[in-house]
Design an enzyme around this catalytic site. Structure first.
Site, PDB file in Angstrom:
ATOM      1  N   GLY A 169      -2.411   2.759   0.798  1.00  0.00           N
ATOM      2  CA  GLY A 169      -2.068   2.791  -0.871  1.00  0.00           C
ATOM      3  C   GLY A 169      -1.207   2.970  -1.234  1.00  0.00           C
ATOM      4  O   GLY A 169      -0.726   4.115  -0.734  1.00  0.00           O
ATOM      5  N   HIS A 216      14.476 -32.990   8.613  1.00  0.00           N
ATOM      6  CA  HIS A 216      13.788 -33.435   9.705  1.00  0.00           C
ATOM      7  C   HIS A 216      14.767 -32.804  10.950  1.00  0.00           C
ATOM      8  O   HIS A 216      16.131 -33.510  11.145  1.00  0.00           O
ATOM      9  CB  HIS A 216      13.265 -34.146   9.756  1.00  0.00           C
TER      10      HIS A 216
HETATM   11  P1  AMP Z   1      -2.249  -2.231   0.391  1.00  0.00           P
HETATM   12  O1  AMP Z   1      -3.574  -1.635  -0.558  1.00  0.00           O
HETATM   13  O2  AMP Z   1      -2.094  -3.159   1.415  1.00  0.00           O
HETATM   14  O3  AMP Z   1      -1.477  -0.998   0.429  1.00  0.00           O
HETATM   15  O4  AMP Z   1      -3.714  -1.780   1.696  1.00  0.00           O
HETATM   16  C1  AMP Z   1      -4.296   0.002   1.681  1.00  0.00           C
HETATM   17  C2  AMP Z   1      -6.147  -0.342   2.552  1.00  0.00           C
HETATM   18  O5  AMP Z   1      -6.278   0.734   3.391  1.00  0.00           O
HETATM   19  C3  AMP Z   1      -7.086  -1.477   1.474  1.00  0.00           C
HETATM   20  O6  AMP Z   1      -7.593  -1.995   2.218  1.00  0.00           O
HETATM   21  C4  AMP Z   1      -8.094  -0.064   1.324  1.00  0.00           C
HETATM   22  O7  AMP Z   1      -9.664  -0.463   1.774  1.00  0.00           O
HETATM   23  C5  AMP Z   1      -8.177   0.707   2.765  1.00  0.00           C
HETATM   24  N1  AMP Z   1      -8.176   2.082   2.909  1.00  0.00           N
HETATM   25  C6  AMP Z   1      -8.460   2.821   2.039  1.00  0.00           C
HETATM   26  N2  AMP Z   1      -8.845   3.829   2.285  1.00  0.00           N
HETATM   27  C7  AMP Z   1      -9.635   4.202   3.908  1.00  0.00           C
HETATM   28  C8  AMP Z   1     -10.152   4.672   4.513  1.00  0.00           C
HETATM   29  N3  AMP Z   1     -10.686   5.767   4.218  1.00  0.00           N
HETATM   30  N4  AMP Z   1     -10.794   4.505   5.850  1.00  0.00           N
HETATM   31  C9  AMP Z   1      -9.626   2.593   6.006  1.00  0.00           C
HETATM   32  N5  AMP Z   1      -9.555   2.095   5.034  1.00  0.00           N
HETATM   33  C10 AMP Z   1      -9.340   2.938   3.728  1.00  0.00           C
END
Ligand code: AMP
Ligand code: FAD
Length: 473
Positions: free
Chosen positions: A279, A452
């Site tokens: 994120g 189409h």
């Molecule tokens: P986004 O918000 O679309 O950028 O996705 C980031 C993803 O990283 C989210 O789905 C979180 O659940 C995931 N995430 C955050 N911290 C961890 C971690 N320590 N291990 C695995 N996944 C994580």
């Protein structure tokens, strides 16, 4: 002291668009930006153009072509013996695309007489901004109005500190000099899936570790389920409920420790490169917001009302640095609206009608509400869906995976959400966004003539299906 009607801080898709619109409206506009490209040269366009939307899509396109050589073209009777990739050439092309577009914004600034101020902006008392130039010199500028568009940066987690070589963020993953044999990705969100797809198509064995038990939580459940199956078939090893607890470089490899949260078991994984995609956070470092009385929320985002007004008179904030989805087009729309508000016009941002796209193949795109959200809100709704495999054009193109799903209000028939999984979903979703902007009904789409054979016929047929009238399925 040099003064402007409007000073914009940040030249990403929020800030540069706001600046151009202000100038179009006759306001004397300056735009302060601190971005430096890898050669140390100032570059406009922010995250989106330099290390985000544009370079990721350039690599997604390159890797898609390479993947198709083995997976799509043989069915067309086209075979290429022993196809090779020149990663250097692929990256150089991506860099040229970025340079063309960032240079294009410099041209637009010139044409519109937006002054590009190269350096870091910091708020002083109301209406004043101190800019530290890249040359170390500082000057103070005055402005009638300020627009803060300083965007976001990748979140770093103590469990996986970046070394910017073996453990990288999304920016580093756009510049691997060779295809990693074993690639780990922390986070199976939008960016993780896109970057995992790029390197997976080029030959990496990709493992995505996602802490949440659900795949793509904000996406329509049926589409998320189908997408998970397809992406796994493509070779992406997506492990859900996998919380990374520690990742460190050891020798030439990276040892990743994670918990399988469902089974409460510890696991270990060895990869050659690890991308941390957990994120992004709003970026306000060095802005000195308190000096101007600009408040932030519990997540460090600048607090704004529905017109992007901050807690300080005359100061607006837009894009990734404020609430809402971290999407380039959302930032740009806020930028236009704020420019028009400053110029005394009325402006409205329809935050309920912002499309999302995930550029996997097939693509995932949606706008409006999901069935689950509507059910939770107690809103009675009807659903029509139509599979790509019932489309003539999809067969011709060899793109029969996916579906279009349209949700209408049961009482009024107004379109409440459209969800697409399939080739060109990113383009098809625009029709849904337009229909929703006009408060259209599913019947409006059902009565609209679609060419189409096109993939857009799936939108038409899904609209017909809301009322049980789909013809080809
Ligand atoms: P986004 O918000 O679309 O950028 O996705 C980031 C993803 O990283 C989210 O789905 C979180 O659940 C995931 N995430 C955050 N911290 C961890 C971690 N320590 N291990 C695995 N996944 C994580
Ligand atoms: P930014 O683009 O982050 O720009 C902020 C600018 O402000 C930067 O140039 C920064 O250097 C500058 N700045 C910050 N602080 C200061 C200061 N104090 N003084 C001067 N300048 C400052 N979104 C999509 O919609 N579609 C996509 O396909 C997509 N793909 C993405 C892929 C990746 C890999 C990533 C990382 C992001 C992607 N995004 C995508 C998200 C998109 O890039 C952001 O939503 C968008 O860039 C936000 O725009 P912004 O103008 O708010 O901020």
């Amino acid at each position: 002291m040099k003064t402007y009607d409007v000073l914009v801080i940040g030249a990403g898709p929020g800030g540069y668009v706001a600046a151009i619109r202000c100038a179009q409206l006759g306001l004397r506009t300056g735009c302060v930006d601190q971005w430096l490209d890898p050669a140390g040269k100032p570059s406009l366009g922010g995250t989106c153009l330099n290390v985000g939307c544009i370079p990721s899509k350039a690599l997604l396109d390159s890797s898609h072509h390479f993947h198709n050589l083995a997976h799509l073209l043989p069915a067309h009777g086209i075979s290429v013996k022993d196809p090779k990739i020149d990663i250097g050439a692929m990256l150089a092309r991506k860099d040229r695309v970025v340079k063309t577009l960032t240079g294009g914004i410099a041209g637009l600034f010139k044409k519109n007489k937006v002054e590009w101020i190269q350096g870091s902006g910091s708020l002083q008392s109301h209406g004043k901004v101190a800019v530290s130039g890249h040359d170390g010199k500082t000057e103070t500028l005055g402005a009638g109005h300020l627009i803060i568009a300083t965007g976001s940066v990748p979140i770093e987690i103590p469990a996986a500190p970046l070394d910017r070589d073996a453990i990288v963020d999304s920016e580093g993953a756009l510049a691997f000099r060779e295809v990693p044999k074993r690639l780990g990705v922390i986070g199976a969100g939008v960016i993780g899936l896109e970057l995992g797809s790029v390197w997976g198509r080029l030959g990496s064995e990709v493992v995505l570790l996602e802490a949440l038990p659900e795949f793509l939580a904000p996406v329509d459940r049926q589409i998320a389920k189908e997408a998970l199956e397809i992406l796994q078939k493509q070779g992406l090893d997506i492990r859900l409920g996998a919380l990374v607890t520690n990742a460190r470089k050891s020798g030439n490899a990276v040892q990743v420790h994670y918990m399988d949260t469902a089974a409460d078991e510890k696991h270990e994984l060895e990869v050659d490169k690890l991308i941390v995609c957990v994120g992004r956070r709003a970026y306000t470092d060095g802005l000195n917001l308190a000096a101007a009385g600009v408040k932030t929320d519990e997540r460090g985002r600048i607090e704004v009302d529905d017109r992007c007004r901050t807690s300080a008179e005359g100061i607006f904030a837009i894009g990734d640095v404020v609430k809402g989805p971290m999407l380039a087009h959302k930032a740009s729309e806020e930028g236009i609206a704020v420019a028009e508000l400053i110029a005394g016009q009325s402006a409205h941002i329809d935050h309920g009608n912002v499309p999302w796209v995930i550029y996997t193949h097939p693509e995932i795109a949606w706008v409006g509400k999901t069935e689950a959200e509507l059910t939770a809100d107690g809103i009675p709704h009807c659903v029509g869906s139509f599979p790509y495999r019932a489309l003539g054009r999809a067969h011709g193109a060899g793109e029969t995976t996916g579906l279009v799903k349209i949700i209408g209000d049961q009482k009024t028939d107004r379109i409440l959400g459209v969800h697409i999984f399939g080739a060109s979903a990113s383009e098809l979703i625009a029709e849904a966004v337009t229909a929703m902007a006009f408060h259209g009904s599913t019947e409006d789409l059902a009565r609209t003539v679609h060419a189409h054979p096109t993939l857009s016929e799936a939108v038409h047929e899904a609209a017909l299906a809301v009322d049980g009238r789909a013809i080809h399925f």
